[in-house]
Design a protein around this motif. Structure first.
Motif, PDB file in Angstrom:
ATOM      1  N   GLY A 106       5.108  -9.915  17.045  1.00 40.26           N
ATOM      2  CA  GLY A 106       3.863  -9.783  16.294  1.00 40.26           C
ATOM      3  C   GLY A 106       2.869  -9.099  17.205  1.00 40.26           C
ATOM      4  O   GLY A 106       2.391  -9.707  18.155  1.00 40.26           O
ATOM      5  N   HIS A 107       2.621  -7.819  16.973  1.00 41.32           N
ATOM      6  CA  HIS A 107       1.769  -7.041  17.871  1.00 41.32           C
ATOM      7  C   HIS A 107       0.469  -6.701  17.149  1.00 41.32           C
ATOM      8  O   HIS A 107       0.489  -6.072  16.092  1.00 41.32           O
ATOM      9  N   ARG A 165      -0.385 -21.589  20.679  1.00 44.47           N
ATOM     10  CA  ARG A 165       0.314 -21.249  21.927  1.00 44.47           C
ATOM     11  C   ARG A 165      -0.057 -22.259  23.005  1.00 44.47           C
ATOM     12  O   ARG A 165      -1.126 -22.865  22.950  1.00 44.47           O
TER      13      ARG A 165
HETATM   14 MG    MG Z   1       2.791 -11.192  19.750  1.00 45.74          MG
END
Ligand code: MG
Ligand code: GDP
Ligand code: IMO
Length: 431
Positions: free
Chosen positions: A41-42, A307
């Motif tokens: 996922g950029h 995260r």
């Molecule tokens: Mg990512």
């Protein structure tokens, strides 16, 4: 002058590869993905627009950029065309003509996420925390030589025979081992047939395109997915992904020869994050860690999972420098550490049999390490959006210099915000 530049993650993913790949694409004619799939996922931010790409290379927002997907990538037809539709809806209408892929890409089919979910459930407390996209099972089928590839779509009778054989095997496992619902032949065929023609129109010889670009002086950017310590060989096994995320993977996964690579830019946050399970020596489970996650908006771009965050790990970074032949680092998200009283850098690990300064190839269960830290004063001023090194607070400058020293590689770029312009250029990787 470097023609072919690799941009890759040096930690556990989500370092900011998308921002830098998008930024450097202004100099490149081609952007190539060589491994991973829609587990990536950029995030690309242009003005007040935010776009997250998963399978499509991060060069796509640049209207003249050709985006290539090499044979090392596992391609879900549903995910690819879903993403193309999303881009179209966001106003990028011409994208499909600018994406080409290798006939040798492994096809990620609806059976793969089903197996991924079943396997994770069975692992219970030892779950890897995968993205659930079916990446591991798809690579398993590829390596076991029973997988289907994009090129198989050319001949439907061959495709159907291969698919029946694959489903026979996978559904046996799903039903009898994972105790999950089977995936039908029709379901898989439906997912593929609606986009078959469009997909075949996108096929190209990726390796030849890269070689031709070299002859014509067109610059090529290789965009890594995931990060060095999620690599199947060099990561914290088995808490890793199923591809080679290190620099070597960009050659095998695209068909570029090793000597074609001129410059390897490693992307790292000025702290560390990880999403999913597995060892994380510098993890902060306290308020400091929470503060970093909040300020850094550290939620997965694919799954939305929070995260984990911790201090910068120079022990791991020294290993990343070696494995990837790093030419330089891009240090990301400096602004997230603004306002902290002090900042820490892990300089060594204390292990049972002594102290070490470069991460050895450890399996997850061997991670009985205690990080040794160097503490530096923080800075109260904002670094958000600063574009020159001299304008940074002195303590931030000192912190960056120390990261460079301890990592053993020069710093080329410093990022002070998600947007393209919020960047300090110390060296241009393409110059
Ligand atoms: Mg990512
Ligand atoms: P990738 O997977 O390596 O491309 O990284 P992700 O896109 O998953 O996560 C990086 C996140 O950090 C994205 O939301 C970016 O917009 C954001 N980002 C990138 N650079 C900076 C920066 O310098 N400062 C801040 N605050 N955010 C950044
Ligand atoms: P980008 O390219 C961060 C992690 C998952 C899990 C492990 C295995 O955006 O940096 P998988 O679905 O690949 O089998 O999951 O790898 N993971 C990532 N973590 N960024 C990524 O991609 C990731 N891709 C996979 O969380 O721990």
């Amino acid at each position: 002058m470097p023609n072919n530049v690799v941009v890759l993650g040096t930690q556990w993913g989500d370092e900011g590869k998308g921002k830098i790949a998008d930024l450097l694409t202004s100099k490149a004619g081609i952007v190539v993905r060589s491994q991973g799939g829609n587990n990536a996922g950029h995030t690309l931010v242009v003005g007040d627009r935010k776009v997250v790409v998963r399978l499509v290379p991060s060069g796509i927002l640049h209207p003249n950029c050709l985006c290539l997907i090499g044979s090392g990538v596992v391609v879900s037809p549903e995910a690819l065309f879903g993403e193309i539709e999303e881009l179209r809806a966001a106003g990028f209408s011409d994208v499909e003509n600018r994406i080409k892929l290798s006939a040798a890409c492994a096809l990620l089919l609806p059976i793969h996420p089903a197996i991924d979910r079943g396997a994770e459930k069975l692992r219970g407390n030892n779950a890897i925390g995968t993205t659930g996209r079916g990446i591991g099972p798809c690579y398993e089928d590829k390596v076991a030589r029973r997988g289907l590839r994009v090129g198989d779509l050319r001949d439907l009778s061959i495709f159907e025979d291969k698919l029946k054989a694959l489903l026979d095997y996978r559904n046996f496992l799903l039903k009898n081992y994972y105790h999950e619902k089977e995936v039908t032949f029709e379901e898989v065929m439906n997912s593929v047939m609606t986009v078959r023609e469009r997909m075949l129109n996108m096929v190209t010889d990726v390796s030849a395109q890269i070689a031709n670009a070299h002859k014509e002086g067109v610059k090529v950017l290789f965009e890594g997915a995931q990060g060095t310590f999620l690599d199947i060989d060099y990561g914290t096994y088995p808490y890793v992904t199923s591809s080679n995320t290190v620099a070597g993977g960009c050659c095998t996964g695209s068909g570029a020869g090793p000597l074609a690579i001129d410059y390897v830019l490693g992307i790292a946050k000025v702290y560390t994050t990880r999403v999913g399970g597995g060892p994380f020596p510098t993890e902060l489970t306290d308020e400091i860690g929470k503060g970093i996650c909040t300020r850094g908006k550290e939620f997965g771009a694919v799954t939305g999972r929070p995260r984990r965050a911790g201090w910068y790990d120079a022990v791991a970074m020294r290993r990343a420098v070696t494995i990837n032949s790093l030419s330089a680092l891009a240090l990301m998200k400096l602004d997230v550490l603004d306002g902290m009283d002090e900042v820490k850098i892990c300089t060594a690990y204390k292990m049972k049999d002594g102290t070490i300064s470069q991460l050895p190839p450890l399996a997850a269960y061997e991670y009985d390490v205690e990080p040794i830290y160097e503490t530096m004063p923080g800075w109260s001023e904002s670094t958000f959006g600063v574009t020159s090194f001299d304008k940074l607070p002195v303590n931030a400058q000192n912190y960056l210099k120390r990261l460079e020293e301890l990592s053993g590689v020069k710093v080329a770029l410093i990022s002070t915000g998600p947007e393209r312009e919020q960047t300090i250029f110390l060296e241009d990787p393409f110059a």
